[in-house]
Every structure is written in C-alpha cells, then in structure tokens.
Design a protein around this motif. Structure first.
Motif, PDB file in Angstrom:
ATOM      1  N   ASP A 108       1.328   5.409  10.486  1.00 11.03           N
ATOM      2  CA  ASP A 108       1.197   6.551   9.574  1.00 11.03           C
ATOM      3  C   ASP A 108       0.550   5.987   8.311  1.00 11.03           C
ATOM      4  N   PHE A 109      -0.748   6.238   8.145  1.00 13.06           N
ATOM      5  CA  PHE A 109      -1.481   5.673   7.020  1.00 13.06           C
ATOM      6  C   PHE A 109      -1.180   6.399   5.711  1.00 13.06           C
ATOM      7  N   VAL A 110      -0.697   7.625   5.798  1.00 13.69           N
ATOM      8  CA  VAL A 110      -0.386   8.379   4.578  1.00 13.69           C
ATOM      9  C   VAL A 110       0.910   7.869   3.970  1.00 13.69           C
ATOM     10  N   ASN A 111       1.940   7.740   4.799  1.00 11.99           N
ATOM     11  CA  ASN A 111       3.253   7.308   4.319  1.00 11.99           C
ATOM     12  C   ASN A 111       3.512   5.816   4.510  1.00 11.99           C
ATOM     13  N   ARG A 112       2.517   5.099   5.018  1.00 10.32           N
ATOM     14  CA  ARG A 112       2.584   3.646   5.192  1.00 10.32           C
ATOM     15  C   ARG A 112       3.822   3.235   6.003  1.00 10.32           C
ATOM     16  N   ARG A 113       3.787   3.633   7.270  1.00  8.36           N
ATOM     17  CA  ARG A 113       4.863   3.267   8.185  1.00  8.36           C
ATOM     18  C   ARG A 113       4.228   2.939   9.531  1.00  8.36           C
ATOM     19  N   HIS A 156      -2.910  -0.120   4.663  1.00  9.57           N
ATOM     20  CA  HIS A 156      -3.603   0.537   3.561  1.00  9.57           C
ATOM     21  C   HIS A 156      -3.252   2.015   3.549  1.00  9.57           C
ATOM     22  N   GLN A 157      -2.980   2.548   2.401  1.00 13.25           N
ATOM     23  CA  GLN A 157      -2.661   3.970   2.317  1.00 13.25           C
ATOM     24  C   GLN A 157      -3.954   4.778   2.329  1.00 13.25           C
ATOM     25  N   ALA A 159      -5.842   8.800   3.433  1.00 14.88           N
ATOM     26  CA  ALA A 159      -5.642  10.228   3.673  1.00 14.88           C
ATOM     27  C   ALA A 159      -6.609  10.688   4.753  1.00 14.88           C
TER      28      ALA A 159
END
Length: 200
Positions: A108-113, A156-157, A159
């Motif tokens: 999950d690149f948005v929430n960094r998981r 990396h975060q 969107a």
C-alpha cells in the motif's frame, strides 16, 4: 516457529547478529493463514507483485493489477486472483505449473504498508469460483503457507493518479493495447483476440 529459515538465512543472521530478532518475528508475526486484518488489507488493494521460478530455478517477478478487490480471500488458507489477457508468454503461470511455490508481495504505497504471502499456486477454470472476474482466462488459487508483515520504512509514499483503462469491467468494451496492432505483433495474435477486429 515456522520453517521460514534455512542454513543460508541463518548464516547471514549470525553474521549480522539478527538471529534473535528473526526468531522473534517468526514467533510473533509469521502465521500460516490469512487473518481478518490481512484479508481487509489484501482485498482493498488493486495490485501486487508475484514471484515464481521455473523447473530449473530461474526466477521471474511480475506485476498483477486490477480493480480493488480483484484479489480474493476465499478462506483463511486460500486466496485467488484472475489471469487476464497479457503478452501471451505465460512466464509466471507456466512457472507456477512447473513449480507451484510462489511469493506475493502486497504494498500500500499511500499508507506505506506491505505484507508478504508465500504459498502454493494452482490454475483452475473460471467455473471453480463464484462470481468469476469479467474477461479472466482462468483462476489462480494459492494455498497459504506463510503470511507476515514487512517493515515499510523504505516504501516510498505515492498517490494513485489513475486506474488502468485496460482492467475488464462488465458491460464495458475493454480497449485493445496499441502494441497488439503493431507490425511485429499483429500477424501472430491468438485466434479470437479482439485486436484482430477492425478498429472502430
């Protein structure tokens, strides 16, 4: 404790003094089923990475994408995803037939998981699942062996800008990728490929 570590893993853990940490992660975080929290995480994502090896041990890693929820948790020990039309080489799926051991990486690149899942894949027909995905060629089911989170510090975060227009949807004509109409590909496409139809 699971059977996650072999001699080479242990050698490196000992070299860098991480055996105790590795054992604690194995003891506390690694499990052999998809938990409720894991299921929610998996089913809200729209992509993952799939690692496979062929009969000779040659690896490949592929990206799999779809709508959120295209990866389904059928039960705590089984997940499934569709195989959509691709480039026709079937590297990942051919590998999975030769050697069913696979690794899946969910990010999950948005929430960094991120989370890893290791298991054994098998190919089944679409009628083996309720509510099959539109335009899927077949179903890939994975018997779960290990599930565990990974440290997200180097993720990396990012969107999401836009969803791929090529993901199939019921009642929507899926566009043909341009490369299928190129000079090098157009005369060797599979019979029945939509790219064989005249452009509209």
């Amino acid at each position: 404790m699971t059977n996650l570590f072999g001699e080479t893993h242990r050698d490196l853990q000992d070299r860098f003094d991480t055996r105790r940490l590795a054992d604690r992660i194995d003891e506390r975080l690694v499990h052999d089923y998809v938990s409720d929290d894991d299921r929610v995480f998996i089913e809200r994502l729209d992509m993952f990475f799939l690692a496979t090896t062929d009969a000779d041990g040659q690896p490949t890693c592929s990206y799999k994408g779809g709508d959120p929820g295209f990866m389904r948790v059928l039960d705590p020990k089984t997940i499934a995803f569709p195989n959509y039309d691709g480039n026709g080489m079937y590297l990942s799926m051919g590998n999975a037939v030769a050697n069913p051991k696979v690794g899946l990486l969910f990010i999950d690149f948005v929430n960094r998981r991120r989370m890893r899942l290791q298991g054994r894949a098998r190919i089944e027909t679409l009628d083996s699942i309720a509510d099959p995905w539109p335009e899927a060629q077949f179903v890939v089911k994975v018997a779960v062996d290990q599930v565990f989170p990974n440290c997200p510090r180097y993720v990396h975060q990012m969107a999401k800008v836009a969803a791929s227009p090529f993901v199939p949807h019921v009642g929507v004509v899926t566009p043909v990728p341009g490369w299928k109409r190129s000079e090098w590909a157009c005369d060797v496409l599979a019979e029945g490929d939509p790219a064989n139809l005249p452009e509209q």
